[in-house]
Design a protein around this motif. Structure first.
Motif, mmCIF file in Angstrom:
data_model
loop_
_atom_site.group_PDB
_atom_site.id
_atom_site.type_symbol
_atom_site.label_atom_id
_atom_site.label_comp_id
_atom_site.label_asym_id
_atom_site.label_seq_id
_atom_site.Cartn_x
_atom_site.Cartn_y
_atom_site.Cartn_z
ATOM 1 N N CYS A 86 -32.971 21.688 -8.393
ATOM 2 C CA CYS A 86 -31.556 21.366 -8.560
ATOM 3 C C CYS A 86 -31.323 19.927 -8.120
ATOM 4 O O CYS A 86 -31.720 19.534 -7.024
ATOM 5 C CB CYS A 86 -30.738 22.323 -7.695
ATOM 6 S SG CYS A 86 -29.004 21.890 -7.602
ATOM 7 N N ILE A 123 -34.880 21.430 -14.342
ATOM 8 C CA ILE A 123 -33.986 20.789 -13.370
ATOM 9 C C ILE A 123 -32.537 20.984 -13.809
ATOM 10 O O ILE A 123 -32.164 20.592 -14.921
ATOM 11 C CB ILE A 123 -34.275 19.277 -13.251
ATOM 12 C CG1 ILE A 123 -35.768 19.047 -13.003
ATOM 13 C CG2 ILE A 123 -33.444 18.659 -12.106
ATOM 14 C CD1 ILE A 123 -36.172 17.585 -13.028
ATOM 15 N N CYS A 124 -31.739 21.610 -12.968
ATOM 16 C CA CYS A 124 -30.323 21.782 -13.277
ATOM 17 C C CYS A 124 -29.514 20.838 -12.395
ATOM 18 O O CYS A 124 -30.053 20.195 -11.490
ATOM 19 C CB CYS A 124 -29.899 23.225 -13.072
ATOM 20 S SG CYS A 124 -29.933 23.709 -11.354
ATOM 21 N N ALA A 129 -28.721 17.389 -6.810
ATOM 22 C CA ALA A 129 -27.386 17.331 -6.217
ATOM 23 C C ALA A 129 -26.927 15.890 -6.274
ATOM 24 O O ALA A 129 -27.569 15.001 -5.708
ATOM 25 C CB ALA A 129 -27.424 17.821 -4.771
ATOM 26 N N ASN A 132 -26.340 20.138 -9.796
ATOM 27 C CA ASN A 132 -25.295 20.602 -8.870
ATOM 28 C C ASN A 132 -25.076 22.112 -8.835
ATOM 29 O O ASN A 132 -23.959 22.567 -8.652
ATOM 30 C CB ASN A 132 -23.959 19.914 -9.192
ATOM 31 C CG ASN A 132 -24.003 18.437 -8.840
ATOM 32 O OD1 ASN A 132 -24.816 18.016 -8.002
ATOM 33 N ND2 ASN A 132 -23.143 17.646 -9.469
ATOM 34 N N ASN A 133 -26.150 22.874 -9.005
ATOM 35 C CA ASN A 133 -26.004 24.333 -8.909
ATOM 36 C C ASN A 133 -26.320 24.760 -7.473
ATOM 37 O O ASN A 133 -27.312 25.414 -7.197
ATOM 38 C CB ASN A 133 -26.944 24.989 -9.918
ATOM 39 C CG ASN A 133 -26.787 26.492 -9.981
ATOM 40 O OD1 ASN A 133 -25.886 27.054 -9.347
ATOM 41 N ND2 ASN A 133 -27.657 27.146 -10.727
ATOM 42 N N LEU A 134 -25.430 24.348 -6.547
ATOM 43 C CA LEU A 134 -25.760 24.525 -5.133
ATOM 44 C C LEU A 134 -25.655 25.965 -4.662
ATOM 45 O O LEU A 134 -26.288 26.355 -3.679
ATOM 46 C CB LEU A 134 -24.902 23.594 -4.279
ATOM 47 C CG LEU A 134 -25.303 22.114 -4.496
ATOM 48 C CD1 LEU A 134 -24.316 21.172 -3.843
ATOM 49 C CD2 LEU A 134 -26.714 21.839 -3.975
ATOM 50 N N ASP A 178 -38.127 25.791 -10.184
ATOM 51 C CA ASP A 178 -36.716 25.516 -10.440
ATOM 52 C C ASP A 178 -36.243 24.454 -9.456
ATOM 53 O O ASP A 178 -36.428 24.594 -8.251
ATOM 54 C CB ASP A 178 -35.882 26.792 -10.246
ATOM 55 C CG ASP A 178 -36.314 27.920 -11.176
ATOM 56 O OD1 ASP A 178 -36.302 27.702 -12.393
ATOM 57 O OD2 ASP A 178 -36.676 29.009 -10.683
ATOM 58 N N LYS A 190 -22.047 17.095 -16.935
ATOM 59 C CA LYS A 190 -23.434 17.525 -16.702
ATOM 60 C C LYS A 190 -24.368 17.148 -17.838
ATOM 61 O O LYS A 190 -25.526 16.810 -17.603
ATOM 62 C CB LYS A 190 -23.478 19.037 -16.448
ATOM 63 C CG LYS A 190 -22.980 19.397 -15.064
ATOM 64 C CD LYS A 190 -23.294 20.827 -14.687
ATOM 65 C CE LYS A 190 -22.729 21.130 -13.307
ATOM 66 N NZ LYS A 190 -22.856 22.544 -12.921
ATOM 67 N N ILE A 204 -29.968 21.525 -18.741
ATOM 68 C CA ILE A 204 -31.117 21.270 -17.858
ATOM 69 C C ILE A 204 -32.046 20.233 -18.473
ATOM 70 O O ILE A 204 -31.989 19.957 -19.668
ATOM 71 C CB ILE A 204 -31.959 22.547 -17.577
ATOM 72 C CG1 ILE A 204 -32.437 23.194 -18.879
ATOM 73 C CG2 ILE A 204 -31.204 23.540 -16.727
ATOM 74 C CD1 ILE A 204 -33.490 24.279 -18.653
ATOM 75 N N TYR A 217 -35.202 25.652 -5.765
ATOM 76 C CA TYR A 217 -34.541 26.956 -5.618
ATOM 77 C C TYR A 217 -35.314 27.972 -6.455
ATOM 78 O O TYR A 217 -36.341 27.643 -7.034
ATOM 79 C CB TYR A 217 -33.060 26.864 -6.010
ATOM 80 C CG TYR A 217 -32.807 26.734 -7.487
ATOM 81 C CD1 TYR A 217 -32.979 25.518 -8.133
ATOM 82 C CD2 TYR A 217 -32.426 27.841 -8.242
ATOM 83 C CE1 TYR A 217 -32.767 25.407 -9.492
ATOM 84 C CE2 TYR A 217 -32.203 27.735 -9.605
ATOM 85 C CZ TYR A 217 -32.383 26.517 -10.225
ATOM 86 O OH TYR A 217 -32.182 26.417 -11.571
ATOM 87 N N VAL A 253 -28.989 27.286 -4.667
ATOM 88 C CA VAL A 253 -29.776 26.801 -3.525
ATOM 89 C C VAL A 253 -29.468 27.658 -2.289
ATOM 90 O O VAL A 253 -30.357 28.025 -1.524
ATOM 91 C CB VAL A 253 -29.488 25.306 -3.257
ATOM 92 C CG1 VAL A 253 -30.226 24.817 -2.012
ATOM 93 C CG2 VAL A 253 -29.882 24.463 -4.472
#
Ligand code: ATP
Ligand code: MG
Length: 335
Positions: A77, A130-131, A79, A133-135, A75, A87, A116, A60, A138
């Motif tokens: 993400c 990398i984060c 999931a 579940n920050n959908l 970046d 988290k 992250i 993303y 996305v």
């Protein structure tokens, strides 16, 4: 002089089209860089799927929204449906999984506002965050990428504005200025408002794409290949648009009352959003509505000091675009 600068563009503006396009082209990441990013993502996917076969990785931000300049960090993400882990636990475990011979400096930042994992690919030097579940990020990345495909002037304008913001030190959210994401939304909104319009409002059109993320329904028209002629009747070039963008933010935006909204393709009032008072740290001194998280003002990081800095920078840029003999150099001079 002041009056004139608010309304009529200089007569030699078109002579700056070629130099602005040259700057834009110099900022585009080379194919080789894109391939290296893909390779890194493939390596990460391999390591993650060993431990979590059902997890997925998404790119993303600027590496995927088509507004990334050369040498940007990437970046990512993760999931994952891990109901029994929070988290920061996931971040710790992920850092362990990724700790391998091929990767360097894998760090878990568990106490950041957004936990992250940070890492660096030693071969290419690419850094990656990398984060988890920050959908929504996305999905808003897809929205930006879809807008970019409608008219090439959006990508040109956003590259120039981001380059200006980085050169002038006004792309630092921790210092109260705006994120790259906010600047791109400002560019989209500006192009939705040209007459004739250069961009449509995809969220007001028929729904062809719809996902629900964190209880927010994200839907819009995403068949953008059908909209390639949308901006045909508007013949403005990049130099005119850069001039127009800065003159809008320097002289015409109503900072006291207006909220810019890409979601509606229009300007809405602070009153309507209940963004008239300071609540906690949110002051709403410049208001940019997030297209999906509509309660979210991307200008909320701006405080009473940084709003002055920002507005002075918009005015400086507008003056340069109007009067400077060499705006393509002067605009980007370091502060
Ligand atoms: P840069 O080239 O400067 O890295 P970027 O497009 O990656 O630009 P960032 O501001 O780093 O922009 O944000 C990365 C992504 O995170 C954005 O593209 C967007 O999807 C998401 N994002 C960033 N800030 C917000 C926010 N305040 N609210 C929602 N999503 C955000
Ligand atoms: Mg980024």
């Amino acid at each position: 002089r002041m009056y004139k600068s608010r309304t009529i563009c200089r007569s030699d503006i078109d002579s700056f089209e070629a130099p602005f396009l040259a700057i834009y082209e110099s900022l585009i990441p080379p194919e080789e860089e894109k391939a290296q990013q893909k390779q890194l993502l493939t390596l990460l996917e391999k390591l993650v799927s060993k431990e979590w076969p059902n997890a997925r990785l998404y790119l993303y931000g600027s590496c995927a929204n088509s507004f990334g300049v050369s040498k940007s960090d990437i970046d990512v993400c993760l999931a994952i449906e891990e109901t029994d882990m929070d988290k920061s636990d996931i971040v710790l475990k992920l850092a362990n999984i990724l700790q391998s011979d091929n990767l360097q400096n894998v760090q878990a930042l568990t106490r950041a506002r957004v936990p992250i994992v940070k890492l660096k690919d030693p071969v290419t030097g690419i850094s990656c965050d990398i984060c988890i579940n920050n959908l929504l990020a996305v999905v808003n990345t897809k929205l930006l990428r879809d807008y970019a495909q409608i008219d090439s002037r959006l990508r040109q304008l956003a590259f120039i504005i981001k380059h200006w913001a980085k050169s002038r030190g006004v792309n630092e959210t921790y210092q109260g200025t705006l994120s790259s994401y906010a600047y791109v939304l400002m560019c989209i909104h500006f192009l939705q408002h040209r007459r004739p319009a250069i961009l449509p409002c995809l969220q007001e059109m028929e729904t062809t794409y719809s996902v629900t993320v964190e209880d927010i329904e994200c839907s819009y028209f995403d068949q953008v290949e059908k909209l390639r002629d949308f901006g045909y009747y508007n013949k403005e070039n990049i130099a005119q648009l850069v001039w127009g963008f800065f003159s809008y933010w320097a002289y015409r935006h109503d900072y006291a009352n207006a909220v810019i909204s890409v979601r509606t393709g229009s300007i809405i009032s602070k009153q309507e959003k209940d963004w008239t008072r300071r609540i906690g740290n949110d002051r709403h001194l410049i208001c940019i509505e997030d297209p999906f998280e509509t309660r979210h003002d991307l200008g909320r990081v701006v405080d009473k000091y940084s709003i002055k800095v920002l507005r002075e920078e918009f005015e400086r840029a507008a003056e340069i675009m109007q009067y400077d003999p060499n705006p393509c150099v002067k605009l980007f001079e370091p502060y």
